[in-house]
Design a protein around this motif. Sequence first.
Motif, PDB file in Angstrom:
ATOM      1  N   LEU A   1       0.833  -1.209   0.000  1.00  0.00           N
ATOM      2  CA  LEU A   1       0.000   0.000   0.000  1.00  0.00           C
ATOM      3  C   LEU A   1       0.862   1.251   0.000  1.00  0.00           C
ATOM      4  O   LEU A   1       0.603   2.215  -0.720  1.00  0.00           O
ATOM      5  CB  LEU A   1      -0.953  -0.024   1.194  1.00  0.00           C
ATOM      6  CG  LEU A   1      -1.990  -1.161   1.139  1.00  0.00           C
ATOM      7  CD1 LEU A   1      -2.641  -1.383   2.497  1.00  0.00           C
ATOM      8  CD2 LEU A   1      -3.050  -0.867   0.069  1.00  0.00           C
ATOM      9  N   LEU A   2       1.927   1.219   0.807  1.00  0.00           N
ATOM     10  CA  LEU A   2       2.874   2.342   0.866  1.00  0.00           C
ATOM     11  C   LEU A   2       3.507   2.571  -0.498  1.00  0.00           C
ATOM     12  O   LEU A   2       3.565   3.702  -0.994  1.00  0.00           O
ATOM     13  CB  LEU A   2       3.974   2.035   1.883  1.00  0.00           C
ATOM     14  CG  LEU A   2       3.775   2.541   3.298  1.00  0.00           C
ATOM     15  CD1 LEU A   2       4.771   1.870   4.241  1.00  0.00           C
ATOM     16  CD2 LEU A   2       3.945   4.065   3.348  1.00  0.00           C
ATOM     17  N   ALA A   3       3.961   1.484  -1.099  1.00  0.00           N
ATOM     18  CA  ALA A   3       4.663   1.586  -2.386  1.00  0.00           C
ATOM     19  C   ALA A   3       3.732   2.052  -3.497  1.00  0.00           C
ATOM     20  O   ALA A   3       4.186   2.574  -4.515  1.00  0.00           O
ATOM     21  CB  ALA A   3       5.291   0.241  -2.745  1.00  0.00           C
ATOM     22  N   ASN A   4       2.438   1.859  -3.317  1.00  0.00           N
ATOM     23  CA  ASN A   4       1.512   2.194  -4.387  1.00  0.00           C
ATOM     24  C   ASN A   4       0.651   3.423  -4.113  1.00  0.00           C
ATOM     25  O   ASN A   4      -0.380   3.629  -4.755  1.00  0.00           O
ATOM     26  CB  ASN A   4       0.640   0.986  -4.723  1.00  0.00           C
ATOM     27  CG  ASN A   4       1.446  -0.062  -5.486  1.00  0.00           C
ATOM     28  OD1 ASN A   4       1.645   0.048  -6.687  1.00  0.00           O
ATOM     29  ND2 ASN A   4       1.954  -1.050  -4.765  1.00  0.00           N
ATOM     30  N   GLY A   5       1.105   4.228  -3.158  1.00  0.00           N
ATOM     31  CA  GLY A   5       0.490   5.539  -2.984  1.00  0.00           C
ATOM     32  C   GLY A   5      -0.845   5.557  -2.272  1.00  0.00           C
ATOM     33  O   GLY A   5      -1.559   6.565  -2.324  1.00  0.00           O
TER      34      GLY A   5
END
Length: 280
Positions: free
Chosen positions: A249-253
């Motif tokens: 989730l972090l990596a995908n904004g």
Amino acid sequence: RAKEAGRNTYRFYTDEMNQHAMHRIRLEEELRHAIKEQQFQLHYQPKLDLITQQIVCVEALIRWQHPEKGMVSPMDFIPLAEETGLINEIGFIVLELACQQLQTWRANDFSIKQIAVNVSSVQFEEPEAFFARFNQILAEHQLSKNDIKIEITENLLMKQNEQVINQLNQHRDHGLSVAIDDFGTGYSSLSYLQVFPLDELKIDQSFIRHLDDAPRNKTLVQAIIAMGHALNMKVIAEGVENQSQMDFLLANGCDVAQGYLLSRPASASELEVWLKKHTT
Ligand code: C2E
Ligand code: MG
Ligand code: MG
Ligand code: MG
């Protein structure tokens, strides 16, 4: 013989139906009693902003402290409360308790920006009456519309009731924030997003739970995040239970996360302990 079996089958179903009806009648009675005896309480679950790592909001989730059955899950009584209309009264109890708690937290220096409450579509059947009482409860606790987020579901927007949409928009103009809960589980088309601007999109937990099962599930979540952002919504993931989901989730904004990985829904005092730990 066949006739006998047929008759037995018939009786079997009748008994089952009777039992079902009896169960409902008893539960409805107990619900009315619960309202009178104030057996409802709220648990709270924090929502974490993934950029600032701040708690931006706390969601209020109803619990029924039944004298014999103990804690009853909302899943076991909200549907009947909706069918019987008791959800209207229960909904105001929730709002009242949530506002009271937010006021108390602020008085005790817990800086919680917003409290989110779930509002069932049944509660909007008379939108004017709903918002009149809503405004009143806020005022009684010296809160403004900026302090509240309401979580609604797709089936409300699917109905595209103009009166409801107008009322919601009017309140949004005054700072109320509106989230669409359980996004992706309804049977609706996306057309409601054209007529109804929302502040927050909550990706249903089933998508998060199955993230690692197949590559296409990741693609789907990425697409939902992109769509939410393109429509100016904050995107929040619910049901985040492990670090690999969080990392994705972090990596995908994704903007905000909520789930057992951070905290289970907890009583107000338990959440206070958690908040103190989290913010130091
Ligand atoms: P919801 O609003 O989508 O709330 C999320 C549900 O997922 C909550 O269940 C929460 O405890 C649970 N949950 C949170 N994080 C995780 C996780 O990491 N893993 C898993 N497996 N579950 C997680 P809860 O509290 O049992 O509430 C169920 C539903 O009941 C809510 O879904 C909401 O639709 C309804 N509900 C709860 N409180 C109210 C209320 O005050 N009014 C109305 N109308 N509905 C309510
Ligand atoms: Mg919710
Ligand atoms: Mg949900
Ligand atoms: Mg739900």
